[in-house]
Design a protein around this motif. Structure first.
Motif, PDB file in Angstrom:
ATOM      1  N   LYS A 134      65.085  10.295 -37.063  1.00 25.76           N
ATOM      2  CA  LYS A 134      65.310  11.633 -37.628  1.00 25.76           C
ATOM      3  C   LYS A 134      66.445  11.601 -38.667  1.00 25.76           C
ATOM      4  O   LYS A 134      66.376  12.253 -39.700  1.00 25.76           O
ATOM      5  CB  LYS A 134      65.638  12.603 -36.491  1.00 25.76           C
ATOM      6  CG  LYS A 134      65.265  14.031 -36.821  1.00 25.76           C
ATOM      7  CD  LYS A 134      65.477  14.955 -35.628  1.00 25.76           C
ATOM      8  CE  LYS A 134      64.217  15.164 -34.829  1.00 25.76           C
ATOM      9  NZ  LYS A 134      64.424  16.037 -33.649  1.00 25.76           N
ATOM     10  N   THR A 135      67.470  10.826 -38.377  1.00 24.75           N
ATOM     11  CA  THR A 135      68.569  10.682 -39.345  1.00 24.75           C
ATOM     12  C   THR A 135      68.082   9.927 -40.585  1.00 24.75           C
ATOM     13  O   THR A 135      68.457  10.265 -41.707  1.00 24.75           O
ATOM     14  CB  THR A 135      69.762   9.960 -38.690  1.00 24.75           C
ATOM     15  OG1 THR A 135      70.085  10.635 -37.476  1.00 24.75           O
ATOM     16  CG2 THR A 135      70.971   9.946 -39.598  1.00 24.75           C
ATOM     17  N   GLN A 136      67.220   8.945 -40.379  1.00 27.06           N
ATOM     18  CA  GLN A 136      66.636   8.246 -41.529  1.00 27.06           C
ATOM     19  C   GLN A 136      65.882   9.241 -42.415  1.00 27.06           C
ATOM     20  O   GLN A 136      65.970   9.197 -43.639  1.00 27.06           O
ATOM     21  CB  GLN A 136      65.703   7.122 -41.057  1.00 27.06           C
ATOM     22  CG  GLN A 136      66.436   5.990 -40.342  1.00 27.06           C
ATOM     23  CD  GLN A 136      65.533   4.852 -39.897  1.00 27.06           C
ATOM     24  OE1 GLN A 136      64.496   4.592 -40.493  1.00 27.06           O
ATOM     25  NE2 GLN A 136      65.931   4.150 -38.850  1.00 27.06           N
ATOM     26  N   LEU A 137      65.178  10.169 -41.764  1.00 26.37           N
ATOM     27  CA  LEU A 137      64.465  11.202 -42.525  1.00 26.37           C
ATOM     28  C   LEU A 137      65.448  12.102 -43.281  1.00 26.37           C
ATOM     29  O   LEU A 137      65.189  12.510 -44.417  1.00 26.37           O
ATOM     30  CB  LEU A 137      63.587  12.044 -41.588  1.00 26.37           C
ATOM     31  CG  LEU A 137      62.784  13.157 -42.269  1.00 26.37           C
ATOM     32  CD1 LEU A 137      61.688  12.577 -43.158  1.00 26.37           C
ATOM     33  CD2 LEU A 137      62.170  14.110 -41.237  1.00 26.37           C
ATOM     34  N   SER A 138      66.585  12.405 -42.650  1.00 27.36           N
ATOM     35  CA  SER A 138      67.566  13.255 -43.338  1.00 27.36           C
ATOM     36  C   SER A 138      68.133  12.540 -44.572  1.00 27.36           C
ATOM     37  O   SER A 138      68.430  13.174 -45.583  1.00 27.36           O
ATOM     38  CB  SER A 138      68.692  13.681 -42.378  1.00 27.36           C
ATOM     39  OG  SER A 138      69.576  12.611 -42.145  1.00 27.36           O
ATOM     40  N   TYR A 139      68.236  11.215 -44.508  1.00 22.95           N
ATOM     41  CA  TYR A 139      68.659  10.445 -45.690  1.00 22.95           C
ATOM     42  C   TYR A 139      67.580  10.522 -46.774  1.00 22.95           C
ATOM     43  O   TYR A 139      67.874  10.630 -47.963  1.00 22.95           O
ATOM     44  CB  TYR A 139      68.929   8.982 -45.322  1.00 22.95           C
ATOM     45  CG  TYR A 139      70.135   8.746 -44.434  1.00 22.95           C
ATOM     46  CD1 TYR A 139      71.163   9.689 -44.343  1.00 22.95           C
ATOM     47  CD2 TYR A 139      70.270   7.560 -43.706  1.00 22.95           C
ATOM     48  CE1 TYR A 139      72.271   9.454 -43.544  1.00 22.95           C
ATOM     49  CE2 TYR A 139      71.380   7.320 -42.901  1.00 22.95           C
ATOM     50  CZ  TYR A 139      72.373   8.270 -42.819  1.00 22.95           C
ATOM     51  OH  TYR A 139      73.462   8.044 -42.030  1.00 22.95           O
ATOM     52  N   PHE A 140      66.327  10.465 -46.339  1.00 20.96           N
ATOM     53  CA  PHE A 140      65.210  10.597 -47.288  1.00 20.96           C
ATOM     54  C   PHE A 140      65.278  11.951 -48.006  1.00 20.96           C
ATOM     55  O   PHE A 140      65.071  12.036 -49.223  1.00 20.96           O
ATOM     56  CB  PHE A 140      63.874  10.435 -46.545  1.00 20.96           C
ATOM     57  CG  PHE A 140      62.666  10.742 -47.383  1.00 20.96           C
ATOM     58  CD1 PHE A 140      62.215   9.854 -48.344  1.00 20.96           C
ATOM     59  CD2 PHE A 140      61.978  11.940 -47.223  1.00 20.96           C
ATOM     60  CE1 PHE A 140      61.100  10.146 -49.132  1.00 20.96           C
ATOM     61  CE2 PHE A 140      60.867  12.240 -48.001  1.00 20.96           C
ATOM     62  CZ  PHE A 140      60.431  11.342 -48.960  1.00 20.96           C
ATOM     63  N   ARG A 141      65.624  13.005 -47.236  1.00 19.20           N
ATOM     64  CA  ARG A 141      65.746  14.340 -47.859  1.00 19.20           C
ATOM     65  C   ARG A 141      66.838  14.339 -48.928  1.00 19.20           C
ATOM     66  O   ARG A 141      66.696  14.948 -49.984  1.00 19.20           O
ATOM     67  CB  ARG A 141      66.126  15.379 -46.798  1.00 19.20           C
ATOM     68  CG  ARG A 141      64.989  15.740 -45.891  1.00 19.20           C
ATOM     69  CD  ARG A 141      65.371  16.948 -45.030  1.00 19.20           C
ATOM     70  NE  ARG A 141      64.493  17.040 -43.898  1.00 19.20           N
ATOM     71  CZ  ARG A 141      64.885  16.978 -42.618  1.00 19.20           C
ATOM     72  NH1 ARG A 141      66.175  16.866 -42.317  1.00 19.20           N
ATOM     73  NH2 ARG A 141      64.012  17.056 -41.641  1.00 19.20           N
ATOM     74  N   LYS A 142      67.934  13.640 -48.642  1.00 21.54           N
ATOM     75  CA  LYS A 142      69.030  13.573 -49.622  1.00 21.54           C
ATOM     76  C   LYS A 142      68.579  12.856 -50.892  1.00 21.54           C
ATOM     77  O   LYS A 142      68.913  13.268 -52.007  1.00 21.54           O
ATOM     78  CB  LYS A 142      70.227  12.830 -49.020  1.00 21.54           C
ATOM     79  CG  LYS A 142      71.019  13.659 -48.038  1.00 21.54           C
ATOM     80  CD  LYS A 142      72.282  12.908 -47.640  1.00 21.54           C
ATOM     81  CE  LYS A 142      73.012  13.668 -46.532  1.00 21.54           C
ATOM     82  NZ  LYS A 142      74.104  12.862 -45.960  1.00 21.54           N
TER      83      LYS A 142
END
Ligand SMILES: *[C@@H]1O[C@H](CO)[C@@H](O)[C@H](O)[C@H]1NC(C)=O
Ligand SMILES: *[C@@H]1O[C@H](CO)[C@@H](O)[C@H](O)[C@H]1NC(C)=O
Ligand SMILES: *[C@@H]1O[C@H](CO)[C@@H](O)[C@H](O)[C@H]1NC(C)=O
Ligand SMILES: *[C@@H]1O[C@H](CO)[C@@H](O)[C@H](O)[C@H]1NC(C)=O
Length: 264
Positions: A134-142
């Protein structure tokens, strides 16, 4: 759990994705038609993100002999040489895809690698020591946000829709569960647990899909029950594998179902 050899059980799917991608990558204007490559997952794909997590010492590969045969120094890859994404990047005429947390990488023109050794689809897996999915996804959003600011919405959507998204996730969720509380692993519903792991992976894939992503590759969960770690952890399994941990067939079925759902 981080020291598993690579398995390419999704070779068919991945191969199909790569062939269509390569045709575009080698067309008339290779620079304009670069196929970006985004990588999510665990130690099978981590190119060094864990080097930049200060709480981690267990899930790092920043010492000799890691890296000895190719890079000649430990890069953070759990390998003596290159990992699958390095070979795929080469095949696509891309540079090596850098880890997201590596200082100085802020362009993302060829994509970026979010994978973190020891990570799982569940936030609880090795919590505090890894970058969970999920944190990896939040990096993708950034990354997406930055691209939008730099190139605008339309170009970003085009960029994200021609990208390849490669995943290797799940093994650590099952091994963690197995190693921390074997009786719980036995007593709770394995089907529910797999459902939770796959549910979290599905949520991530769906968000990427919503952002334009169409080319997904998934590595299967390794036969974890055959790893020396799992076999050593159970005193009575000196030969053969720990069947309870080898859930790959069920997970594979789920992932294939997921991809079909998204395509239809
Ligand atoms: C990790 O350690 C490095 C070097 O000591 C430091 O620059 C960095 O800010 C630290 N990062 C975090 C998230 O604590
Ligand atoms: C392991 O799981 C069982 C069943 O859910 C539970 O009763 C037990 O307290 C757990 N043990 C630990 C150490 O968490
Ligand atoms: C994702 O995992 C959490 C536990 O980390 C769980 O509570 C939640 O139900 C899962 N989500 C899905 C969609 O399965
Ligand atoms: C280990 O032995 C116990 C007791 O005989 C048994 O219940 C369990 O299934 C065995 N585990 C494996 C992986 O063979």
């Amino acid at each position: 759990m981080a020291k598993i050899s690579q398995h390419f059980l999704y070779a068919f799917l991945l191969h199909a994705v790569l062939i269509s991608a390569r045709c575009q990558a080698t067309s008339e204007h290779p620079k304009k038609h670069v196929v970006p490559f985004f990588i999510f997952g665990d130690s099978i794909l981590d190119a060094g993100n864990n080097n930049y997590i200060n709480t981690t010492t267990l899930d790092q590969a920043n010492f000799w002999p890691y890296g000895e045969t190719f890079f000649k120094f430990p890069t953070g890859r759990f390998s003596d040489g290159r990992l699958a994404p390095d070979f795929i990047a080469e095949y696509l005429n891309l540079p090596l895809i850098p880890p997201y947390l590596q200082p100085g990488n802020h362009r993302y023109l060829a994509g970026v690698n979010f994978a973190s050794a020891g990570a799982g689809a569940l936030a609880e897996t090795h919590k505090g020591f890894v970058i969970d999915l999920k944190t990896q996804l939040s990096y993708f959003r950034k990354v997406k946000q930055q691209l939008r600011e730099e190139r605008g919405d339309t170009e970003t959507t085009t960029f994200l829709s021609k990208a390849i998204y490669l995943f290797s996730i799940g093994s650590n969720d099952y091994v963690e569960r197995f190693s921390t509380n074997f009786s719980a692993f036995h007593s709770s519903s394995k089907k529910d647990y797999v459902g939770m792991v796959v549910g979290n992976l599905t949520a991530v894939v769906k968000e990427i899909y919503k952002n334009g992503g169409r080319r997904f590759g998934f590595l299967n969960v390794e036969p974890m029950g055959c790893s020396p770690y799992a076999r050593a952890a159970l005193q009575n399994s000196t030969c053969g594998c720990v069947d309870e941990l080898t859930v790959s067939r069920r997970v594979k079925w789920h992932v294939v179902a997921l991809v079909r759902t998204e395509e239809s």
